[in-house]
Design a protein around this motif. Structure first.
Motif, PDB file in Angstrom:
ATOM      1  N   GLY A  71       0.784  -1.225   0.000  1.00 16.81           N
ATOM      2  CA  GLY A  71       0.000   0.000   0.000  1.00 16.81           C
ATOM      3  C   GLY A  71       0.813   1.270   0.000  1.00 16.81           C
ATOM      4  O   GLY A  71       0.246   2.371   0.050  1.00 16.81           O
ATOM      5  N   ARG A  72       2.132   1.153  -0.065  1.00 19.24           N
ATOM      6  CA  ARG A  72       2.981   2.353  -0.098  1.00 19.24           C
ATOM      7  C   ARG A  72       3.302   2.686  -1.555  1.00 19.24           C
ATOM      8  O   ARG A  72       4.171   2.080  -2.161  1.00 19.24           O
ATOM      9  CB  ARG A  72       4.259   2.096   0.707  1.00 19.24           C
ATOM     10  N   TRP A  73       2.557   3.663  -2.098  1.00 21.95           N
ATOM     11  CA  TRP A  73       2.653   3.954  -3.524  1.00 21.95           C
ATOM     12  C   TRP A  73       3.609   5.100  -3.849  1.00 21.95           C
ATOM     13  O   TRP A  73       3.772   5.443  -5.017  1.00 21.95           O
ATOM     14  CB  TRP A  73       1.267   4.240  -4.097  1.00 21.95           C
TER      15      TRP A  73
ATOM     16  N   LEU B  99      -6.932   9.213  -5.809  1.00 20.17           N
ATOM     17  CA  LEU B  99      -7.725  10.086  -4.943  1.00 20.17           C
ATOM     18  C   LEU B  99      -6.863  11.203  -4.372  1.00 20.17           C
ATOM     19  O   LEU B  99      -7.322  12.345  -4.224  1.00 20.17           O
ATOM     20  CB  LEU B  99      -8.354   9.272  -3.804  1.00 20.17           C
ATOM     21  N   ALA B 100      -5.612  10.861  -4.055  1.00 22.23           N
ATOM     22  CA  ALA B 100      -4.701  11.875  -3.523  1.00 22.23           C
ATOM     23  C   ALA B 100      -4.227  12.844  -4.600  1.00 22.23           C
ATOM     24  O   ALA B 100      -3.984  14.030  -4.325  1.00 22.23           O
ATOM     25  CB  ALA B 100      -3.493  11.194  -2.871  1.00 22.23           C
TER      26      ALA B 100
ATOM     27  N   ARG C 176      -6.140   3.287  -6.826  1.00 20.36           N
ATOM     28  CA  ARG C 176      -7.289   4.177  -6.603  1.00 20.36           C
ATOM     29  C   ARG C 176      -6.985   5.154  -5.466  1.00 20.36           C
ATOM     30  O   ARG C 176      -7.347   6.347  -5.536  1.00 20.36           O
ATOM     31  CB  ARG C 176      -8.521   3.340  -6.290  1.00 20.36           C
ATOM     32  N   GLU C 177      -6.315   4.688  -4.432  1.00 20.90           N
ATOM     33  CA  GLU C 177      -5.941   5.563  -3.314  1.00 20.90           C
ATOM     34  C   GLU C 177      -4.989   6.658  -3.793  1.00 20.90           C
ATOM     35  O   GLU C 177      -5.135   7.833  -3.417  1.00 20.90           O
ATOM     36  CB  GLU C 177      -5.283   4.738  -2.212  1.00 20.90           C
ATOM     37  N   TRP C 178      -4.040   6.282  -4.630  1.00 22.62           N
ATOM     38  CA  TRP C 178      -3.105   7.255  -5.195  1.00 22.62           C
ATOM     39  C   TRP C 178      -3.861   8.290  -6.036  1.00 22.62           C
ATOM     40  O   TRP C 178      -3.619   9.500  -5.929  1.00 22.62           O
ATOM     41  CB  TRP C 178      -2.056   6.515  -6.012  1.00 22.62           C
TER      42      TRP C 178
ATOM     43  N   LEU D 120      -4.081   2.506 -12.489  1.00 19.82           N
ATOM     44  CA  LEU D 120      -5.431   2.053 -12.130  1.00 19.82           C
ATOM     45  C   LEU D 120      -6.107   1.375 -13.320  1.00 19.82           C
ATOM     46  O   LEU D 120      -6.767   0.343 -13.175  1.00 19.82           O
ATOM     47  CB  LEU D 120      -6.267   3.240 -11.656  1.00 19.82           C
TER      48      LEU D 120
ATOM     49  N   ALA E 126      -6.830  -1.254  -5.610  1.00 15.45           N
ATOM     50  CA  ALA E 126      -7.130  -0.468  -4.409  1.00 15.45           C
ATOM     51  C   ALA E 126      -6.056   0.587  -4.156  1.00 15.45           C
ATOM     52  O   ALA E 126      -6.362   1.755  -3.868  1.00 15.45           O
ATOM     53  CB  ALA E 126      -7.251  -1.394  -3.204  1.00 15.45           C
ATOM     54  N   TRP E 127      -4.783   0.189  -4.284  1.00 11.06           N
ATOM     55  CA  TRP E 127      -3.703   1.142  -4.012  1.00 11.06           C
ATOM     56  C   TRP E 127      -3.615   2.199  -5.105  1.00 11.06           C
ATOM     57  O   TRP E 127      -3.343   3.367  -4.823  1.00 11.06           O
ATOM     58  CB  TRP E 127      -2.375   0.412  -3.877  1.00 11.06           C
TER      59      TRP E 127
END
Length: 315
Positions: A38-40, A79-80, A75-77, A91, A72-73
């Protein structure tokens, strides 16, 4: 040509690394380990540093996109950083692999690829995602159109040309060992259209391996059939040309060069030239690829190890 690396070391330790899609990209291996947790941030730096080296970018995005929880990761990136073309492309390719695993829909993956393509129009990578998607779910026309989009952005795109050869090889399986089959013409054309140092020089060998996969699956894998396929005049010519190209150019800088070397080593063994295959196995090291060692219906791990032992005289 630089001298070959030292002989293979302890087999068990090296064999544990077989079939890693990252191949010899050490930086990618490190970043992937971080990304799967999870560390992108390192993935962000890696893709930014890759720039417009499109073959390397495609290779790195695909490897990261195949990892568990990549969608998931990514998508999190995104979003940021909603305007990040790198995040959107990662993605999109993750969505493609999710669809290929039947855990997402092709429509969602296609939409993600098109969003990524709009953010960075020069990048062929979202179109590579669409090419992989249409390989599984699309029509012939869609597949050809997506290939043209990739090639319009990078004429020598390695992964895209391999996908096109695999697709063309599946046409007219009933025609058997046809030396005029369209896959051979396409591979020869693509190789001739490319610069002298382009790894697409090996594409005619890929065409023969992919056609062998199709014919063996259709007509059965018989010794006589395999011998006829690999000992034809055209096969001998393309194998000699590809091996000579490797001796002269040896593109160690290309991110997917081990893919070509695996195909070439496989072909050289099928041709009955173990000494030439041995030189290739030394260069391959532990970076085996599932194709073509799985062709047509083999366990790639067992097939690779047996082929390597036969070539190196360690059987």
């Amino acid at each position: 040509m630089s001298p070959p690396p030292p002989p293979l070391g302890r087999a068990r330790k090296r064999d544990a690394q077989l079939f890693d899609p990252a191949l010899c990209d050490i930086e990618l291996v490190d970043v992937r380990a971080q990304f799967t947790q999870g560390r992108w941030a390192k993935a962000r730096s890696l893709l930014a540093g890759t720039g417009d080296d499109w073959d390397r970018r495609g290779h790195r995005v695909v490897v990261l996109a195949e990892t568990p929880a990549a969608i998931a990761w990514a998508r999190e990136w995104l979003l940021a950083e909603p305007d990040s073309a790198d995040a959107a492309t990662l993605l999109a390719c993750a969505a493609v692999f999710t669809a290929l695993r039947r855990k997402g829909t092709p429509e969602e993956a296609e939409e993600a690829c098109r969003r990524a393509a709009a953010l960075l129009p020069a990048d062929p990578t979202p179109w590579l995602g669409l090419l992989m998607l249409s390989r599984a779910f699309g029509t012939e026309e869609e597949f050809s159109r997506h290939f043209d989009q990739v090639r319009a952005r990078h004429r020598e795109h390695h992964h895209a040309h391999h996908l096109m050869v695999a697709k063309l090889a599946e046409h007219t399986p009933a025609s058997g060992h046809d030396p005029l089959h369209e896959v051979y013409d396409f591979a020869a054309w693509a190789a001739e259209e490319s610069p002298a140092d382009s790894p697409l020089a090996v594409l005619p060998v890929i065409a023969h391996a992919e056609r062998y996969r199709v014919l063996a699956a259709t007509h059965g894998r018989t010794p006589d059939g395999a011998t006829a396929h690999w000992s034809s005049r055209r096969a001998r010519q393309v194998l000699r040309s590809a091996f000579d190209w490797w001796l002269e150019w040896e593109r160690e800088d290309h991110p997917r060069n081990r893919v070509d070397l695996n195909f070439l080593a496989h072909a050289k063994l099928c041709e009955g030239r173990p000494a030439e295959a041995a030189a290739l196995f030394h260069r391959i090291g532990s970076h085996a690829t599932r194709a073509p060692w799985s062709y047509p219906d083999l366990d790639p791990h067992k097939a690779f190890l047996a082929a390597r032992s036969a070539a190196l005289g360690t059987a």
